[in-house]
Design a protein around this motif. Structure first.
Motif, PDB file in Angstrom:
ATOM      1  N   PRO A   6       0.827  -1.215   0.000  1.00 31.81           N
ATOM      2  CA  PRO A   6       0.000   0.000   0.000  1.00 31.81           C
ATOM      3  C   PRO A   6       0.856   1.259   0.000  1.00 31.81           C
ATOM      4  CG  PRO A   6       0.014  -1.012   2.181  1.00 31.81           C
ATOM      5  CD  PRO A   6       0.731  -1.954   1.277  1.00 31.81           C
ATOM      6  N   ASP A   7       0.337   2.314  -0.595  1.00 32.96           N
ATOM      7  CA  ASP A   7       1.007   3.621  -0.518  1.00 32.96           C
ATOM      8  C   ASP A   7       0.816   4.240   0.858  1.00 32.96           C
ATOM      9  OD1 ASP A   7       1.654   3.330  -3.226  1.00 32.96           O
ATOM     10  OD2 ASP A   7      -0.191   4.331  -3.872  1.00 32.96           O
ATOM     11  N   ARG A   8      -0.296   3.915   1.473  1.00 36.14           N
ATOM     12  CA  ARG A   8      -0.597   4.414   2.818  1.00 36.14           C
ATOM     13  C   ARG A   8      -1.503   3.401   3.488  1.00 36.14           C
ATOM     14  NH1 ARG A   8      -4.512   7.197   5.714  1.00 36.14           N
ATOM     15  NH2 ARG A   8      -5.976   7.027   3.969  1.00 36.14           N
ATOM     16  N   GLY A   9      -1.395   3.306   4.809  1.00 37.63           N
ATOM     17  CA  GLY A   9      -2.289   2.450   5.568  1.00 37.63           C
ATOM     18  C   GLY A   9      -1.623   1.171   6.027  1.00 37.63           C
ATOM     19  N   VAL A  10      -2.423   0.352   6.706  1.00 37.62           N
ATOM     20  CA  VAL A  10      -1.912  -0.853   7.366  1.00 37.62           C
ATOM     21  C   VAL A  10      -2.724  -2.070   6.941  1.00 37.62           C
ATOM     22  CG1 VAL A  10      -1.537  -1.988   9.600  1.00 37.62           C
ATOM     23  CG2 VAL A  10      -1.122   0.478   9.367  1.00 37.62           C
ATOM     24  N   VAL A  11      -2.016  -3.153   6.599  1.00 31.07           N
ATOM     25  CA  VAL A  11      -2.620  -4.476   6.422  1.00 31.07           C
ATOM     26  C   VAL A  11      -2.199  -5.301   7.627  1.00 31.07           C
ATOM     27  CG1 VAL A  11      -2.747  -6.565   5.026  1.00 31.07           C
ATOM     28  CG2 VAL A  11      -2.537  -4.323   3.905  1.00 31.07           C
ATOM     29  N   ARG A  12      -3.170  -5.756   8.411  1.00 29.97           N
ATOM     30  CA  ARG A  12      -2.867  -6.488   9.638  1.00 29.97           C
ATOM     31  C   ARG A  12      -3.493  -7.879   9.554  1.00 29.97           C
ATOM     32  NH1 ARG A  12      -4.388  -2.873  14.253  1.00 29.97           N
ATOM     33  NH2 ARG A  12      -2.437  -1.842  13.721  1.00 29.97           N
ATOM     34  N   LEU A  13      -2.669  -8.913   9.671  1.00 26.86           N
ATOM     35  CA  LEU A  13      -3.117 -10.294   9.599  1.00 26.86           C
ATOM     36  C   LEU A  13      -2.946 -10.934  10.963  1.00 26.86           C
ATOM     37  CD1 LEU A  13      -4.110 -12.635   7.746  1.00 26.86           C
ATOM     38  CD2 LEU A  13      -1.699 -13.170   7.349  1.00 26.86           C
ATOM     39  N   GLN A  14      -4.059 -11.376  11.543  1.00 30.92           N
ATOM     40  CA  GLN A  14      -4.073 -11.974  12.879  1.00 30.92           C
ATOM     41  C   GLN A  14      -3.287 -11.119  13.878  1.00 30.92           C
ATOM     42  OE1 GLN A  14      -2.851 -16.113  11.935  1.00 30.92           O
ATOM     43  NE2 GLN A  14      -4.970 -16.676  12.447  1.00 30.92           N
ATOM     44  N   GLY A  15      -3.529  -9.821  13.811  1.00 32.57           N
ATOM     45  CA  GLY A  15      -2.927  -8.868  14.743  1.00 32.57           C
ATOM     46  C   GLY A  15      -1.538  -8.390  14.376  1.00 32.57           C
ATOM     47  N   GLN A  16      -0.924  -8.933  13.327  1.00 33.01           N
ATOM     48  CA  GLN A  16       0.443  -8.567  12.960  1.00 33.01           C
ATOM     49  C   GLN A  16       0.449  -7.660  11.741  1.00 33.01           C
ATOM     50  OE1 GLN A  16       3.010 -11.870  12.013  1.00 33.01           O
ATOM     51  NE2 GLN A  16       4.726 -10.571  11.407  1.00 33.01           N
ATOM     52  N   ASP A  17       1.172  -6.541  11.835  1.00 34.70           N
ATOM     53  CA  ASP A  17       1.338  -5.624  10.719  1.00 34.70           C
ATOM     54  C   ASP A  17       2.157  -6.320   9.631  1.00 34.70           C
ATOM     55  OD1 ASP A  17       1.852  -3.537   8.963  1.00 34.70           O
ATOM     56  OD2 ASP A  17       2.418  -2.105  10.520  1.00 34.70           O
ATOM     57  N   MET A  18       1.628  -6.332   8.411  1.00 37.07           N
ATOM     58  CA  MET A  18       2.281  -7.037   7.303  1.00 37.07           C
ATOM     59  C   MET A  18       3.253  -6.162   6.516  1.00 37.07           C
ATOM     60  SD  MET A  18       1.350 -10.276   7.082  1.00 37.07           S
ATOM     61  CE  MET A  18       1.635 -10.278   8.872  1.00 37.07           C
ATOM     62  N   ALA A  19       3.527  -4.943   6.977  1.00 33.67           N
ATOM     63  CA  ALA A  19       4.468  -4.073   6.262  1.00 33.67           C
ATOM     64  C   ALA A  19       5.824  -4.759   6.147  1.00 33.67           C
ATOM     65  CB  ALA A  19       4.607  -2.739   6.990  1.00 33.67           C
ATOM     66  N   GLY A  20       6.284  -4.906   4.919  1.00 36.05           N
ATOM     67  CA  GLY A  20       7.584  -5.517   4.679  1.00 36.05           C
ATOM     68  C   GLY A  20       7.607  -7.035   4.709  1.00 36.05           C
ATOM     69  N   VAL A  21       6.487  -7.682   5.005  1.00 33.15           N
ATOM     70  CA  VAL A  21       6.441  -9.150   5.049  1.00 33.15           C
ATOM     71  C   VAL A  21       6.150  -9.664   3.643  1.00 33.15           C
ATOM     72  CG1 VAL A  21       5.297 -11.174   6.033  1.00 33.15           C
ATOM     73  CG2 VAL A  21       5.619  -9.112   7.432  1.00 33.15           C
ATOM     74  N   PRO A  22       7.039 -10.468   3.044  1.00 34.84           N
ATOM     75  CA  PRO A  22       6.835 -10.937   1.667  1.00 34.84           C
ATOM     76  C   PRO A  22       5.693 -11.947   1.588  1.00 34.84           C
ATOM     77  CG  PRO A  22       8.757 -12.005   2.627  1.00 34.84           C
ATOM     78  CD  PRO A  22       8.307 -10.969   3.617  1.00 34.84           C
ATOM     79  N   PRO A  23       5.170 -12.183   0.376  1.00 40.88           N
ATOM     80  CA  PRO A  23       4.021 -13.091   0.219  1.00 40.88           C
ATOM     81  C   PRO A  23       4.246 -14.481   0.812  1.00 40.88           C
ATOM     82  CG  PRO A  23       4.422 -11.900  -1.831  1.00 40.88           C
ATOM     83  CD  PRO A  23       5.551 -11.559  -0.910  1.00 40.88           C
ATOM     84  N   TRP A  24       5.438 -15.041   0.631  1.00 45.07           N
ATOM     85  CA  TRP A  24       5.671 -16.413   1.079  1.00 45.07           C
ATOM     86  C   TRP A  24       5.740 -16.553   2.600  1.00 45.07           C
ATOM     87  CZ3 TRP A  24       9.032 -13.442  -1.789  1.00 45.07           C
ATOM     88  CH2 TRP A  24      10.194 -13.015  -1.159  1.00 45.07           C
ATOM     89  N   ARG A  25       5.811 -15.417   3.307  1.00 47.14           N
ATOM     90  CA  ARG A  25       5.839 -15.471   4.763  1.00 47.14           C
ATOM     91  C   ARG A  25       4.492 -15.082   5.385  1.00 47.14           C
ATOM     92  NH1 ARG A  25      10.453 -12.213   7.339  1.00 47.14           N
ATOM     93  NH2 ARG A  25       9.447 -13.169   9.170  1.00 47.14           N
ATOM     94  N   ARG A  26       3.526 -14.807   4.561  1.00 45.09           N
ATOM     95  CA  ARG A  26       2.189 -14.475   5.061  1.00 45.09           C
ATOM     96  C   ARG A  26       1.344 -15.747   5.111  1.00 45.09           C
ATOM     97  NH1 ARG A  26       0.558  -8.468   2.819  1.00 45.09           N
ATOM     98  NH2 ARG A  26       2.684  -7.622   2.851  1.00 45.09           N
ATOM     99  N   ASN A  27       0.562 -15.875   6.159  1.00 41.45           N
ATOM    100  CA  ASN A  27      -0.247 -17.080   6.337  1.00 41.45           C
ATOM    101  C   ASN A  27      -1.560 -16.956   5.557  1.00 41.45           C
ATOM    102  OD1 ASN A  27      -1.013 -19.577   7.222  1.00 41.45           O
ATOM    103  ND2 ASN A  27      -1.704 -18.884   9.231  1.00 41.45           N
TER     104      ASN A  27
END
Length: 363
Positions: free
Chosen positions: A59-80
């Motif tokens: 995202p250009d702005r904002g937060v993606v949070r998966l199961q309470g964890q901020d996904m900023a900088g987390v690559p696709p293969w490390r996301r559940n």
């Protein structure tokens, strides 16, 4: 469905490509085990949202949070999360068993556990005997189920579905909708489903987020969105709606061009002026002119233009005195005639409940 913390949160998400906004200030919370449909026309931002959740875009702005964890900088293969695409993307040189087992092998799961989990997935998608088969020998619906099994075998927190049924023909697509709903109910995983098909969203989803030009116009159950749309766009996009232009008076009446006055439920914040009123085709009936109208009912004279047999229903196309078109859908009784005494050119008196009248400010 759980009342626990959301499996997925989108908070103030913006995304643009080459300076053109695609997602604008998007905020959503998806509950554990929920089936959420992202519904909208082409260009509404549905697939981009899925890519932002999966990590294929940032995202250009904002937060993606998966199961309470901020996904900023987390690559696709490390996301559940796992994704099922429209094309299914099965490996053509691998058997059904090996396609499903692929992710587990990459994670180093032991062979006995792989065999157990793949067998369980094959049972789940009703393909128990298909393990040795090659993808080229499968139908489109069977390939779709293999893709589902391959995604679910890794036990993702969230399963993303990017229009996985759109390539199937109508009968298979409807059957697979029921299969997909069954699979969701059995596994209890959070599903996020992108579609432009309103019927598919209504059949499958616990809640629907209706998107338009990168924004969420309304989110809620299918019943709530269909019955009480928040905007003219939502009313027009979900289901079929007849539209009439009217003048909204200070007393709440709706004055039509021929002088007919209709009524609507009380409108908040409306002032006298031009409005558009909407009525669903299935809400309109044919009245007997010799019978006085019941309280809480609107009536409107019209002339029948077409009578169209649709199998379980009859679609009538009528026209007002000022040539505004109206559609009326009547369910047919099992033993009833296909067109009970109605022919084009007939004068008809339409009626519907005042509570079924939707009113929106004219654009």
């Amino acid at each position: 469905m759980s009342d626990a913390s959301p499996d997925l949160e989108l908070i103030g998400i913006d995304k643009a490509f080459a300076g053109a906004p695609v997602v604008r200030d998007m905020s959503l919370a998806v509950r554990p085990g929920e089936f959420l449909a992202l519904l909208g026309p082409s260009g509404s931002g549905k697939s981009t949202l899925l890519k932002l959740i999966a990590g294929f875009e940032a995202p250009d702005r904002g937060v993606v949070r998966l199961q309470g964890q901020d996904m900023a900088g987390v690559p696709p293969w490390r996301r559940n999360v796992n994704t099922v695409f429209q094309s299914y993307a099965l490996f053509p040189h691998m058997t059904v068993f090996d396609n499903i087992a692929y992710g587990l092998r990459r994670k180093g799961v032991a062979k006995p556990e792989i065999a157990r989990r793949v067998a369980a997935m094959l049972r789940l998608v009703a393909l128990e005997d298909f393990g040795p088969r090659m993808p080229e020998t499968l139908s489109g619906g069977e390939q779709q189920r293999v893709a589902m099994a391959r995604a679910l075998v890794n036990r993702p927190a969230v399963l993303l579905l990017d229009e996985p049924l759109s390539a199937l023909d109508l009968k298979i697509r409807r059957r697979m909708q029921l299969e997909l709903k069954r699979i969701h109910q059995e596994v209890g995983t959070t599903f996020i489903h992108v579609t432009h098909d309103q019927e598919e969203a209504l059949v499958l989803a616990d809640r629907i987020a209706v998107l338009r030009a990168g924004r969420c116009e309304q989110i809620g159950s299918g019943e709530a969105i269909y019955g009480a749309p928040a905007s003219r766009f939502v009313a027009d996009f979900i289901g079929q709606t007849n539209w009439l232009v009217a003048t909204y008076g200070a007393a709440g009446g709706l004055l039509l061009p021929d002088g007919t006055v209709l009524r609507a439920p009380p409108q908040k914040g409306f002032v006298a002026g031009r409005v558009e009123l909407g009525v669903r085709p299935e809400r309109i009936g044919l009245a007997d002119p010799a019978t006085p109208p019941a309280p809480g009912v609107n009536r409107l004279p019209a002339r029948l233009r077409k009578v169209i047999f649709e199998g379980p229903s009859l679609l009538l196309e009528a026209e007002t005195a000022w040539q505004a078109p109206l559609a009326i859908r009547r369910q047919l009784a099992a033993a009833g005639p296909p067109a009970p005494g109605l022919v084009p050119g007939d004068a008809v008196l339409l009626e519907w409940e005042v509570a079924s009248t939707m009113v929106f400010a004219a654009g």
